[in-house]
Write a protein that holds these residues in place. Structure first.
Motif, PDB file in Angstrom:
ATOM      1  N   SER A 242      82.622 -19.837-140.261  1.00 44.00           N
ATOM      2  CA  SER A 242      82.006 -18.708-140.966  1.00 44.00           C
ATOM      3  C   SER A 242      82.020 -17.461-140.101  1.00 44.00           C
ATOM      4  CB  SER A 242      80.559 -19.054-141.355  1.00 44.00           C
ATOM      5  OG  SER A 242      80.515 -20.168-142.219  1.00 44.00           O
ATOM      6  N   GLY A 243      81.764 -17.651-138.792  1.00 42.71           N
ATOM      7  CA  GLY A 243      81.737 -16.519-137.884  1.00 42.71           C
ATOM      8  C   GLY A 243      83.064 -15.800-137.789  1.00 42.71           C
ATOM      9  N   LEU A 244      84.139 -16.499-138.102  1.00 45.13           N
ATOM     10  CA  LEU A 244      85.469 -15.887-138.062  1.00 45.13           C
ATOM     11  C   LEU A 244      85.728 -14.999-139.276  1.00 45.13           C
ATOM     12  CD1 LEU A 244      87.537 -18.984-136.835  1.00 45.13           C
ATOM     13  CD2 LEU A 244      86.762 -17.038-135.463  1.00 45.13           C
ATOM     14  N   GLN A 245      84.900 -15.156-140.308  1.00 43.32           N
ATOM     15  CA  GLN A 245      85.081 -14.383-141.543  1.00 43.32           C
ATOM     16  C   GLN A 245      84.124 -13.199-141.546  1.00 43.32           C
ATOM     17  OE1 GLN A 245      85.525 -16.725-145.196  1.00 43.32           O
ATOM     18  NE2 GLN A 245      85.516 -18.568-143.945  1.00 43.32           N
ATOM     19  N   MET A 246      84.478 -12.189-140.773  1.00 43.02           N
ATOM     20  CA  MET A 246      83.594 -11.046-140.565  1.00 43.02           C
ATOM     21  C   MET A 246      83.359 -10.237-141.840  1.00 43.02           C
ATOM     22  SD  MET A 246      82.775 -11.101-137.297  1.00 43.02           S
ATOM     23  CE  MET A 246      82.340  -9.438-136.844  1.00 43.02           C
ATOM     24  N   ASN A 247      84.232 -10.387-142.827  1.00 38.83           N
ATOM     25  CA  ASN A 247      84.048  -9.658-144.082  1.00 38.83           C
ATOM     26  C   ASN A 247      83.021 -10.329-144.983  1.00 38.83           C
ATOM     27  OD1 ASN A 247      85.882 -11.832-144.384  1.00 38.83           O
ATOM     28  ND2 ASN A 247      86.568 -11.010-146.358  1.00 38.83           N
ATOM     29  N   ASN A 248      82.704 -11.594-144.707  1.00 33.80           N
ATOM     30  CA  ASN A 248      81.762 -12.335-145.540  1.00 33.80           C
ATOM     31  C   ASN A 248      80.418 -12.582-144.861  1.00 33.80           C
ATOM     32  OD1 ASN A 248      83.525 -12.718-147.764  1.00 33.80           O
ATOM     33  ND2 ASN A 248      84.521 -14.446-146.730  1.00 33.80           N
ATOM     34  N   PHE A 249      80.451 -12.818-143.555  1.00 31.30           N
ATOM     35  CA  PHE A 249      79.247 -13.215-142.830  1.00 31.30           C
ATOM     36  C   PHE A 249      79.014 -12.278-141.644  1.00 31.30           C
ATOM     37  CE2 PHE A 249      81.215 -16.977-144.670  1.00 31.30           C
ATOM     38  CZ  PHE A 249      80.164 -17.617-145.303  1.00 31.30           C
ATOM     39  N   GLY A 250      77.753 -12.127-141.277  1.00 30.99           N
ATOM     40  CA  GLY A 250      77.417 -11.345-140.097  1.00 30.99           C
ATOM     41  C   GLY A 250      76.137 -11.860-139.478  1.00 30.99           C
ATOM     42  N   TYR A 251      75.974 -11.608-138.184  1.00 31.23           N
ATOM     43  CA  TYR A 251      74.731 -11.985-137.496  1.00 31.23           C
ATOM     44  C   TYR A 251      73.985 -10.692-137.184  1.00 31.23           C
ATOM     45  CZ  TYR A 251      71.625 -14.878-134.657  1.00 31.23           C
ATOM     46  OH  TYR A 251      70.535 -15.559-134.178  1.00 31.23           O
ATOM     47  N   TYR A 252      72.695 -10.669-137.511  1.00 29.21           N
ATOM     48  CA  TYR A 252      71.914  -9.438-137.415  1.00 29.21           C
ATOM     49  C   TYR A 252      70.590  -9.661-136.693  1.00 29.21           C
ATOM     50  CZ  TYR A 252      75.093  -7.807-141.093  1.00 29.21           C
ATOM     51  OH  TYR A 252      76.199  -7.455-141.814  1.00 29.21           O
ATOM     52  N   ILE A 253      70.133  -8.616-136.044  1.00 24.53           N
ATOM     53  CA  ILE A 253      68.759  -8.559-135.547  1.00 24.53           C
ATOM     54  C   ILE A 253      68.051  -7.463-136.357  1.00 24.53           C
ATOM     55  CG2 ILE A 253      67.209  -8.068-133.624  1.00 24.53           C
ATOM     56  CD1 ILE A 253      69.301  -9.105-131.723  1.00 24.53           C
ATOM     57  N   ILE A 254      66.998  -7.851-137.047  1.00 25.83           N
ATOM     58  CA  ILE A 254      66.236  -6.938-137.880  1.00 25.83           C
ATOM     59  C   ILE A 254      64.905  -6.633-137.194  1.00 25.83           C
ATOM     60  CG2 ILE A 254      65.110  -6.594-140.112  1.00 25.83           C
ATOM     61  CD1 ILE A 254      67.083  -8.614-141.298  1.00 25.83           C
ATOM     62  N   THR A 255      64.595  -5.371-137.067  1.00 21.94           N
ATOM     63  CA  THR A 255      63.294  -4.930-136.541  1.00 21.94           C
ATOM     64  C   THR A 255      62.619  -4.088-137.614  1.00 21.94           C
ATOM     65  OG1 THR A 255      64.207  -4.818-134.296  1.00 21.94           O
ATOM     66  CG2 THR A 255      62.118  -3.668-134.697  1.00 21.94           C
ATOM     67  N   CYS A 256      61.402  -4.458-137.978  1.00 22.79           N
ATOM     68  CA  CYS A 256      60.677  -3.686-138.998  1.00 22.79           C
ATOM     69  C   CYS A 256      59.180  -3.691-138.678  1.00 22.79           C
ATOM     70  CB  CYS A 256      60.948  -4.239-140.393  1.00 22.79           C
ATOM     71  SG  CYS A 256      60.734  -6.015-140.576  1.00 22.79           S
ATOM     72  N   THR A 257      58.481  -2.704-139.188  1.00 23.07           N
ATOM     73  CA  THR A 257      57.085  -2.476-138.837  1.00 23.07           C
ATOM     74  C   THR A 257      56.202  -2.526-140.074  1.00 23.07           C
ATOM     75  OG1 THR A 257      57.795  -1.022-137.020  1.00 23.07           O
ATOM     76  CG2 THR A 257      55.498  -0.872-137.701  1.00 23.07           C
ATOM     77  N   LYS A 258      55.042  -3.169-139.946  1.00 21.79           N
ATOM     78  CA  LYS A 258      54.099  -3.192-141.055  1.00 21.79           C
ATOM     79  C   LYS A 258      53.463  -1.818-141.194  1.00 21.79           C
ATOM     80  CE  LYS A 258      50.036  -5.553-142.940  1.00 21.79           C
ATOM     81  NZ  LYS A 258      49.150  -6.737-142.848  1.00 21.79           N
ATOM     82  N   GLN A 259      53.414  -1.350-142.405  1.00 25.66           N
ATOM     83  CA  GLN A 259      52.904  -0.015-142.673  1.00 25.66           C
ATOM     84  C   GLN A 259      51.469   0.138-142.183  1.00 25.66           C
ATOM     85  OE1 GLN A 259      52.970   1.019-146.878  1.00 25.66           O
ATOM     86  NE2 GLN A 259      53.818   3.018-146.368  1.00 25.66           N
ATOM     87  N   VAL A 260      51.188   1.245-141.532  1.00 22.28           N
ATOM     88  CA  VAL A 260      49.834   1.527-141.016  1.00 22.28           C
ATOM     89  C   VAL A 260      48.957   2.045-142.143  1.00 22.28           C
ATOM     90  CG1 VAL A 260      48.487   2.896-139.376  1.00 22.28           C
ATOM     91  CG2 VAL A 260      50.752   2.061-138.745  1.00 22.28           C
TER      92      VAL A 260
END
Length: 291
Positions: free
Chosen positions: A273-291
């Motif tokens: 799957s990792g070889l199929q860059m058009n279909n799959f990707g690995y991500y780091i998501i950073t998000c913040t809870k609204q104040v």
């Protein structure tokens, strides 16, 4: 959505939950072979800090990247902590941290707590989709390759949002689809089904859909980093790890468990799957809870 549809979805989720528990109860031995520190995830290659031939250096660099993005958070929740490898890294490198880990596996909780020793952390048997923690309990939360077991569902992200304090961050590191499942080519479809079956994943979310979902839930400052090329060197360890694991078992005349075979297949499909860059990707998501 009709009542019958809800009932069906609940049954599917319950079935997948039981499969996930069985998967991790049975596959922990495989992960010990993958990582001395029981890091149940892929690594992050940093040319200035890691050696691409030393897997654990990359796995622990992924841990470092996660904690770096949590800023000054002190009380954390690891949503799907496995044997607590990431927790141990964080607690060992920052004595001010307090981390509560969640796993569905009683075996992982028991063995993980033993490995935590005198560190300021604890692993509980719990469901990250319905933790039972009070609102705004934690300064932040992490989910490393765990939300995929519930299909990157809205419920998982909503529960994370609920238990984080306003201004707190959620950090997710995981593989996602770059398009809807129906849009995958034949090869992508084959790899995707093999990956989900081998690793007992409910499904992978579409990263674009997840981005919208996070904002709808109320998260702000949503940053989505594709780190596929950073993760790739550790993924390339998969065939060597599989070969070494089978060789060791054969040499010691130990049978290979059925779940181990599924896990090995899942690992192989992760590589494909990792070889199929058009279909799959690995991500780091950073998000913040609204104040």
């Amino acid at each position: 959505m009709t009542t019958s549809t809800l009932d069906r979805d609940q049954l599917i989720h319950k079935k997948n939950t039981l499969e996930t528990v069985h998967f991790y109860n049975e596959a922990t031995e495989d992960y010990e072979f993958w990582s001395r520190d029981f890091n149940m995830h892929f690594g992050y290659y940093n040319p200035f800090r890691t050696n691409p031939f030393k897997r654990d250096s990359m796995l622990n660099e992924m841990n470092r990247q996660i904690f770096k993005r949590l800023a000054n958070a002190k009380m954390l929740c690891d949503l799907g902590c496995g044997m607590g490898g990431t927790m141990r890294y964080g607690l060992t490198n920052n004595s001010a941290l307090n981390i509560t880990g969640i796993t569905l596996s009683e075996f992982q909780a028991s063995e993980g707590n033993r490995l935590l020793g005198g560190l300021n952390g604890n692993i509980t048997v719990n469901d990250y989709n319905n933790t039972g923690f009070k609102n705004s309990t934690f300064d932040g939360a992490i989910a490393i390759e765990s939300f995929c077991h519930s299909g990157h569902s809205e419920q998982s992200f909503k529960e994370a949002y609920r238990i984080i304090k306003p201004g707190g961050r959620l950090i997710v590191a995981d593989a996602f689809l770059k398009k809807d499942f129906e849009q995958l080519c034949i090869g992508g479809n084959y790899c995707y089904k093999g990956l989900c079956e081998g690793w007992s994943l409910e499904k992978l979310g579409n990263i674009h859909t997840v981005n919208i979902m996070l904002k709808d839930i109320g998260f702000t400052n949503v940053a989505i980093e594709e780190v596929s090329f950073k993760v790739a060197p550790s993924v390339l360890h998969v065939p060597f790890a599989i070969t070494g694991f089978i060789f060791k078992k054969t040499l010691n005349s130990h049978p290979i468990k059925a779940q181990s075979i599924k896990n090995l297949k899942g690992s192989l499909f992760a590589l494909l799957s990792g070889l199929q860059m058009n279909n799959f990707g690995y991500y780091i998501i950073t998000c913040t809870k609204q104040v």
